[in-house]
Each structure stands twice: as structure tokens, then as C-alpha cells.
Design a protein around this motif. Structure first.
Motif: not given
Length: 121
Positions: A23-24, A54-55, A59-64, A119-120
């Protein structure tokens, strides 16, 4: 702060992680960790504390990236500590987390050794 489901069993942490990461929700992912938790990431280093975790997840989740639910290995529990793990895709070793039972009976991660894949897309 949004009211989120809490882990009633150590095994719930992995499911909640997948739901929140997909869910980002970096704040929701970080809420699965104790305030002074330690995560063995990025490779070769450590991220310490819920705010730093959290920070990092922002960054990781910004790449979805997408995370798939995994069947956990049997959980080991000793008193208020639990060792949870899931087998990595390559079958070598395992991702492992140590969780601690909180005063309200819920569980939070204290130590986390994840396996990260690029992530691909």
C-alpha cells in the motif's frame, strides 16, 4: 495517526508488512517495529530506530516494489520473544526476525534481517 491492525501473533507481522508495503505505507511498516529496533539493511550496514526504519522504507517504497505473501517457517517462541522467518526465493538460508510481546499482548519486531531484491518494472 491512523489506527492500524496490530499483530496479535508473531506470524501476523509478516502479513501486515506485506499489506502495508504494497500500500506504500512506510509509516505503517515502521509501526511494526519497536522504537529501538535494528534492521540489517542496507546491505553491509544497519538501520537503527523506528524513525530511521520509516525513512528507509519511504525510499524503498517510492520505487513501488511488490511483495508477495509467503508461507512462514514455524515460529519459535520463548516467553515474550519470538523468532519468525520465511524462506527466500532461492531456497538458501532464510529471512529472520525477532519479535517481542508488548505489554498489551501484541507483537513488534526488534531485529530484522530481510532479503531485498531489486524491484523489476
Amino acid at each position: 495517526m491512523t489506527e492500524r491492525e496490530r499483530a496479535r501473533r508473531p506470524e501476523d507481522l509478516t502479513r501486515l508488512f506485506v499489506e502495508r508495503a504494497n500500500a506504500g505505507d512506510a509509516e505503517g511498516v515502521a509501526a511494526l517495529y519497536e522504537e529501538d529496533a535494528v534492521m540489517a539493511y542496507p546491505p553491509g550496514s544497519f538501520t537503527t530506530g523506528r524513525e530511521a526504519i520509516r525513512a528507509l522504507w519511504e525510499k524503498v517504497l517510492a520505487q513501488a516494489p511488490r511483495f508477495a505473501p509467503e508461507t512462514p517457517l514455524p515460529t519459535l517462541v520463548s516467553g515474550d520473544l519470538a523468532l519468525t522467518s520465511t524462506p527466500p526465493k532461492d531456497g538458501a538460508g532464510a529471512r529472520a526476525q525477532v519479535a517481542r510481546r508488548q505489554q498489551d499482548g501484541t507483537w513488534l519486531r526488534v531485529l530484522d534481517r530481510p532479503e531485498f531484491v531489486t524491484p523489476t518494472g
